[in-house]
Design a protein around this motif. Structure first.
Motif, PDB file in Angstrom:
ATOM      1  N   GLN A   1       0.829  -1.202   0.000  1.00  0.00           N
ATOM      2  CA  GLN A   1       0.000   0.000   0.000  1.00  0.00           C
ATOM      3  C   GLN A   1       0.873   1.265   0.000  1.00  0.00           C
ATOM      4  O   GLN A   1       0.578   2.239  -0.700  1.00  0.00           O
ATOM      5  N   GLY A   2       1.937   1.235   0.778  1.00  0.00           N
ATOM      6  CA  GLY A   2       2.828   2.385   0.829  1.00  0.00           C
ATOM      7  C   GLY A   2       3.456   2.678  -0.521  1.00  0.00           C
ATOM      8  O   GLY A   2       3.524   3.842  -0.951  1.00  0.00           O
ATOM      9  N   ALA A   3       3.887   1.620  -1.211  1.00  0.00           N
ATOM     10  CA  ALA A   3       4.491   1.806  -2.534  1.00  0.00           C
ATOM     11  C   ALA A   3       3.471   2.381  -3.514  1.00  0.00           C
ATOM     12  O   ALA A   3       3.792   3.272  -4.318  1.00  0.00           O
ATOM     13  N   GLY A   4       2.228   1.903  -3.446  1.00  0.00           N
ATOM     14  CA  GLY A   4       1.192   2.420  -4.334  1.00  0.00           C
ATOM     15  C   GLY A   4       0.857   3.867  -4.035  1.00  0.00           C
ATOM     16  O   GLY A   4       0.663   4.679  -4.959  1.00  0.00           O
ATOM     17  N   SER A   5       0.803   4.226  -2.747  1.00  0.00           N
ATOM     18  CA  SER A   5       0.503   5.606  -2.365  1.00  0.00           C
ATOM     19  C   SER A   5       1.617   6.551  -2.813  1.00  0.00           C
ATOM     20  O   SER A   5       1.365   7.674  -3.262  1.00  0.00           O
ATOM     21  N   ILE A   6       2.858   6.091  -2.695  1.00  0.00           N
ATOM     22  CA  ILE A   6       3.983   6.910  -3.138  1.00  0.00           C
ATOM     23  C   ILE A   6       3.929   7.125  -4.645  1.00  0.00           C
ATOM     24  O   ILE A   6       4.167   8.230  -5.140  1.00  0.00           O
ATOM     25  N   ARG A   7       3.579   6.075  -5.380  1.00  0.00           N
ATOM     26  CA  ARG A   7       3.455   6.221  -6.844  1.00  0.00           C
ATOM     27  C   ARG A   7       2.392   7.259  -7.179  1.00  0.00           C
ATOM     28  O   ARG A   7       2.579   8.103  -8.064  1.00  0.00           O
ATOM     29  N   PHE A   8       1.268   7.212  -6.477  1.00  0.00           N
ATOM     30  CA  PHE A   8       0.186   8.165  -6.749  1.00  0.00           C
ATOM     31  C   PHE A   8       0.627   9.598  -6.477  1.00  0.00           C
ATOM     32  O   PHE A   8       0.404  10.498  -7.287  1.00  0.00           O
ATOM     33  N   LEU A   9       1.287   9.823  -5.340  1.00  0.00           N
ATOM     34  CA  LEU A   9       1.661  11.180  -4.962  1.00  0.00           C
ATOM     35  C   LEU A   9       2.918  11.666  -5.681  1.00  0.00           C
ATOM     36  O   LEU A   9       3.284  12.833  -5.572  1.00  0.00           O
ATOM     37  N   SER A  10       3.587  10.765  -6.398  1.00  0.00           N
ATOM     38  CA  SER A  10       4.784  11.142  -7.143  1.00  0.00           C
ATOM     39  C   SER A  10       4.472  11.507  -8.585  1.00  0.00           C
ATOM     40  O   SER A  10       5.393  11.703  -9.387  1.00  0.00           O
ATOM     41  N   THR A  11       3.196  11.603  -8.930  1.00  0.00           N
ATOM     42  CA  THR A  11       2.829  11.899 -10.314  1.00  0.00           C
ATOM     43  C   THR A  11       2.189  13.266 -10.496  1.00  0.00           C
ATOM     44  O   THR A  11       2.099  13.746 -11.622  1.00  0.00           O
ATOM     45  N   ARG A  12       1.774  13.899  -9.388  1.00  0.00           N
ATOM     46  CA  ARG A  12       1.032  15.152  -9.533  1.00  0.00           C
ATOM     47  C   ARG A  12       1.027  15.912  -8.205  1.00  0.00           C
ATOM     48  O   ARG A  12       1.135  15.289  -7.135  1.00  0.00           O
ATOM     49  N   PRO A  13       0.901  17.236  -8.249  1.00  0.00           N
ATOM     50  CA  PRO A  13       0.717  17.996  -7.010  1.00  0.00           C
ATOM     51  C   PRO A  13      -0.641  17.671  -6.394  1.00  0.00           C
ATOM     52  O   PRO A  13      -1.636  17.524  -7.109  1.00  0.00           O
TER      53      PRO A  13
END
Length: 417
Positions: A111-123
């Motif tokens: 879950q942490g890896a997925g959340s980081i991917r989401f927040l690493s794509t856009r403000p």
């Protein structure tokens, strides 16, 4: 393993005993998972400042809105994505508890890896514990994935599944231990970066911390840089202090935190909130083990300034210069003046300008940021001291004659130690 533990630490000065307290009790009327998430964010906000602690972000999809993470800690270019995993009823067979831990830690890391991917794509706009909304650009941050386990009976010797190089798995008790030990968000995040990817038995984080603290004591101090003046003192302190922060001089240690709170509470435009958080994190760069000494010096200057009865202005300054820091380390000028008037403001402004100009010439950092803090006897009801705060960034383009003039004037009038 989530209960309190006692450590016996062998040092060059003898054996020290250290008690690690159990995690803060959770309110029984609240669902345990939600209560644990609240406690995790509260611990970071109390000791690490609420400005650095953000509520879960939210992702909108075709099926609705879901929370991204259980909290995020952001400071000095690093973001910690928190996933909390709570065991409602523990204490069964060790194999059963180990299986639960492995399953949920694996889930938390995913879950942490997925959340980081989401927040690493856009403000993304997020709300911090100060109650302010800030737009965070995750593409500019270095991410750590942190799984915090809330479990009453971790089997002795249980090893979490292998963690990625940017991930850490610890107990909620040990999260609280780190913040009680360091009392600084930046210091806790630096520690997490230091141990990321290294597995230890769950519940033994205090042991690992104190092993690193003992190792830090043996690190040779750095030599004075070529640019250091004859009056400068090179201070070498451990990254992981052996004693809890503020043990020797509690009131002096918290002078810096008081200054940070003053900066956090001053009124600024909403669009400047991210800049405020950055500057707070730069103040937080002063090593934990140096803060009591800094506070004691500032207290001495304050006492002198408050009792100054002459018409002339008295000023004193304490300067912090990073020797080998990163882009989020700053020269910091702490100045005390006997009153707050136009003369004091002019001297303060000139001192910060000159310090920034001089350090910019040797730092090789295009975006070097210098911070200035001015403390003066309080004029606001109920306050002993007023705080004035300024910052300078990049090349100020100061005229050479102006620099020479303010250098000569400050050399003759300003006491700096």
């Amino acid at each position: 393993m989530s209960d309190g533990i006692t450590l016996f630490i062998e040092t060059k000065d003898g054996v020290r005993r250290r008690t690690i307290l159990p995690a803060v009790p959770l309110p029984p009327e609240m669902e345990r998972g939600i209560a644990a998430e609240n406690a995790i964010r509260a611990a970071a906000a109390i000791w690490g400042m609420p400005d650095f602690v953000f509520e879960p972000a939210h992702e909108t999809s075709g099926s609705g809105v879901r929370e991204v993470g259980d909290g995020i800690l952001i400071t000095s270019g690093t973001a910690v994505m928190i996933q909390s995993k709570s065991r409602e009823q523990s204490g069964g067979l060790e194999e059963r508890e180990s299986n639960w831990l492995t399953k949920n830690i694996t889930k938390g890391l995913k879950q942490g890896a997925g959340s980081i991917r989401f927040l690493s794509t856009r403000p993304v706009a997020m709300r911090n514990k100060r109650g302010r909304t800030v737009t965070i650009d995750g593409t500019t941050l270095t991410w750590i994935s942190l799984v915090l386990v809330d479990h009453d009976k971790v089997p002795d010797g249980y090893m979490p599944p292998d963690t990625p190089s940017n991930a850490v798995v610890i107990l909620r008790r040990d999260w609280e231990f780190l913040f009680n030990q360091l009392r600084s968000a930046r210091s806790v995040v630096s520690y997490l970066r230091r141990v990321a990817g290294e597995n230890v038995a769950l519940g033994t984080e205090p042991v690992r911390y104190h092993e690193l603290a003992l190792a830090d004591l043996d690190v040779a101090p750095p030599s004075a840089p070529e640019w250091a003046t004859r009056g400068a003192t090179v201070s070498s302190v451990p990254l992981a202090p052996l004693d809890p922060a503020g043990t020797a001089a509690t009131s002096a240690h918290f002078i810096l935190r008081t200054i940070q709170e003053d900066v956090a509470l001053c009124s600024i435009p909403a669009e400047e909130e991210l800049t405020r958080i950055e500057l707070l994190s730069r103040l937080d760069s002063i090593p934990v083990a140096s803060r009591s000494d800094l506070g004691e010096r500032l207290q001495a200057y304050m006492s002198e300034a408050k009792t100054w009865s002459r018409r002339s202005l008295i000023t004193s300054a304490r300067i912090y210069l990073p020797i080998a820091g990163d882009e989020f380390d700053s020269p910091i000028v702490f100045m005390i003046a006997s009153r707050l008037d136009e003369m004091a403001k002019m001297v303060f402004h000139a001192r910060v300008e000159l310090q920034h100009h001089d350090f910019f010439a040797i730092a090789d950092m295009a975006n070097l940021t210098t911070i200035g803090v001015l403390l003066t006897p309080g004029t606001t009801s109920g306050r002993d001291w007023d705080t004035t705060f300024i910052a300078a960034r990049g090349d100020l383009g100061l005229d050479g004659d102006y620099v020479d003039a303010i250098r000569e004037q400050l050399t003759n009038t300003l006491r700096t130690q």
